[in-house]
Design an enzyme around this catalytic site. Structure first.
Site, PDB file in Angstrom:
ATOM      1  CD  GLN A 141      -2.883  -1.114   2.352  1.00  0.00           C
ATOM      2  OE1 GLN A 141      -2.628  -1.825   3.304  1.00  0.00           O
ATOM      3  NE2 GLN A 141      -3.949  -0.328   2.326  1.00  0.00           N
ATOM      4  CG  ASN A 143      -3.280  -6.965   9.070  1.00  0.00           C
ATOM      5  OD1 ASN A 143      -3.440  -6.705  10.264  1.00  0.00           O
ATOM      6  ND2 ASN A 143      -3.873  -6.279   8.115  1.00  0.00           N
ATOM      7  CD  GLU A 144      -7.561  -6.755   7.842  1.00  0.00           C
ATOM      8  OE1 GLU A 144      -7.795  -6.000   8.799  1.00  0.00           O
ATOM      9  OE2 GLU A 144      -7.910  -6.509   6.669  1.00  0.00           O
ATOM     10  CE1 TYR A 160      -9.827   1.614   9.502  1.00  0.00           C
ATOM     11  CE2 TYR A 160      -9.788  -0.773   9.563  1.00  0.00           C
ATOM     12  CZ  TYR A 160      -9.150   0.418   9.334  1.00  0.00           C
ATOM     13  OH  TYR A 160      -7.832   0.430   8.946  1.00  0.00           O
ATOM     14  CD  GLU A 167      -5.292  -2.052   9.468  1.00  0.00           C
ATOM     15  OE1 GLU A 167      -6.317  -1.683   8.850  1.00  0.00           O
ATOM     16  OE2 GLU A 167      -4.557  -2.963   9.078  1.00  0.00           O
TER      17      GLU A 167
END
Length: 509
Positions: free
Chosen positions: A43, A187-188, A332, A397
């Site tokens: 990213q 990650n996740e 989130y 995050e």
């Protein structure tokens, strides 16, 4: 107390009024609590075809035009601009930076020889962070698995991956572990396997009808998500065991894993929706945490999924159980849950991994931005505390989505950060073992779900500028004030608005 009983009590307590702290400062948080921000390799780095790096599954996916026509070939070019970015981190007072290593940059074939240029880049980045007093938190895989191993044996659907991932982790621990104390393996993985092996909307795009039929040309949505997750857990445990045996005594570091965590809320007050909500927790969170804490998958999963869910041997169960030093939480927004248990009677398995629930987003369809609802994060932290023994947690995050544009006055992001950091403080006061908070993201990066259509960054990156100049947003100024010990309150947003001149410089003093 059963998990369902606890969940009902927790939901009731949230319903009658859990609110985030309104006025607080950095000094209100415990000693050792760390504040940071983050990114991931594909990213942010760019330089996709430089210095020996080979494609990851995200390169293949993006180059085929499947990532909203965008790619990470250049991204934010942090590969070349890391010194500038670390200086920006230091300027705003960032205490930690979470980033991932590109496996295909460090070991181009997925196994075998190390790429000297890749090794040099990560050494340089880590050294730069440490020299500025910024704590590195490193993730070994963030969606960008080497395409070479995907081509060779199917990546995570093959048990061969356990050995190769452990060897990759060994290189990272050996080369960087004298300066890196916090490691996340994957990650996740819950979102990664659902998107990559169930519905197929992210690489490696493996799925089967009636799920993702327009995306995939291979795969089996009924079995492969479970197989991939099983291998991720075994690979994580293998890497963690290696670290404990070979490195931990000397390096004094910690190994964890990152989990995407929604806060699930029953759509109605019916018993059916309450039970479905507990199923959702077990299928999305227990799927990972139950093996890591208790040594096996949740009973509900085993009953519903049956033989399609791989079984741990006694030896594997002992290796997986207790293999995390901390949990990384990615959160989130919250989502409603509606019972759909009748679908379990159907011949093919229901969407959402047989959980037999329908997830209904709490997002306002008329708004691009995420709602400020920190009670959901508080509920999630309380759930992990009560069900899994209150392990150390890093919120890796949490951030506000906005449309990507030139506006630097990102007031919704300031309000979001204020609300959620206040919520974390309340959770800490209620006994949560949370150790850190990282806002997503440090820069406006290539977003995995919509390319350059949205932004989460503290800094705007001008993609039309050949030098990809960075501009601090209002949120960077707010975070900087907070990190430097100033009390922040909701009305403080107005005070920041009165001083826009501070936002016109690339560096915040």
């Amino acid at each position: 107390m059963s998990r369902l009983s606890f969940l009902l009590i927790c939901l009731l307590s949230l319903a009658v009024g859990v609110s985030s702290s309104h006025k607080f400062s950095r000094d209100d948080f415990p000693p050792g609590f760390v504040f940071g921000s983050g990114s991931s390799a594909y990213q942010v780095e760019g330089a996709a075809n430089e210095d020996g790096r080979t494609p990851s599954i995200w390169d293949t996916f993006a180059q085929a035009g499947k990532a909203h026509g965008a790619t990470g070939d250049v991204a934010c070019d942090e590969y070349h601009k890391y010194k500038e970015d670390v200086q920006l981190m230091a300027d705003i007072g960032l205490e930690a930076y979470r980033f991932s290593i590109s496996w295909s940059r460090l070991i181009p074939n997925g196994r075998g020889p190390i790429n000297p240029k890749g090794l040099q880049y990560y050494n340089n980045l880590i050294n730069e962070l440490v020299s500025h007093g910024i704590q590195p938190h490193v993730t070994l895989q963030n969606y960008d698995f080497p395409q070479a191993l995907e081509d060779e044996y199917g990546g995570w659907v093959s048990r061969k991956i356990v050995k190769d991932f452990t060897a990759y982790a060994d290189v990272c621990f050996r080369e960087f572990g004298d300066r890196v104390s916090y490691w996340s393996t994957v990650n996740e993985p819950n979102v990664f396997v659902l998107g990559g092996y169930d519905s197929g909307f992210v690489p490696p795009q493996r799925c089967s009808p009636p799920f993702g039929v327009s995306y995939c040309s291979r795969g089996n949505s009924s079995t492969e998500p479970y197989i991939a997750m099983h291998h991720i857990l075994l690979a994580h445990a293998s890497a963690a065991r290696l670290y404990k045996r070979k490195y931990q005594e000397k390096q004094h570091g910690f190994v964890g894993i990152g989990i995407y965590g929604w806060w699930f809320v029953p759509l109605t007050d019916t018993k059916e929706d309450a039970i479905a909500t507990q199923r959702a927790f077990e299928f999305f969170i227990g799927w990972i945490l139950d093996p890591l804490v208790f040594g096996d998958y949740p009973k509900t999963m085993k009953e519903i999924v049956g033989s399609r869910l791989p079984a741990f041997t006694n030896h594997e169960s002992k290796q997986v159980k207790g293999s995390v030093d901390f949990i990384g939480v990615i959160h989130y927004f919250n989502t409603y849950v509606k019972d759909n248990s009748n679908s379990l009677k159907m011949e093919y398995r229901d969407y959402n991994m047989d959980a037999a629930v329908e997830l209904i987003s709490m997002l306002d369809s008329s708004s691009f931005e995420l709602p400020v609802a920190p009670w959901g994060l508080q509920g999630l932290l309380e759930y992990v505390k009560q069900v899994y023994g209150n392990p150390p947690i890093y919120i890796y995050e949490n951030g506000q989505r906005m449309q990507r544009n030139l506006t630097l006055d990102d007031i919704p992001r300031v309000k979001y950060m204020h609300g959620y950091i206040g919520g974390v403080l309340d959770a800490l006061r209620n006994g949560s073992n949370t150790k850190g908070y990282f806002t997503w993201a440090f820069l406006d990066v290539f977003e995995l779900l919509d390319g350059y259509g949205s932004s989460y960054g503290l800094f705007y990156v001008d993609l039309d500028d050949p030098d990809l100049k960075r501009y601090p947003k209002l949120s960077a100024k707010w975070y900087s004030q907070f990190l430097k010990g100033k009390s922040v309150i909701s009305d403080g947003i107005i005070e920041l608005e009165k001083s826009p001149s501070a936002l016109s410089h690339a560096h915040i003093q």
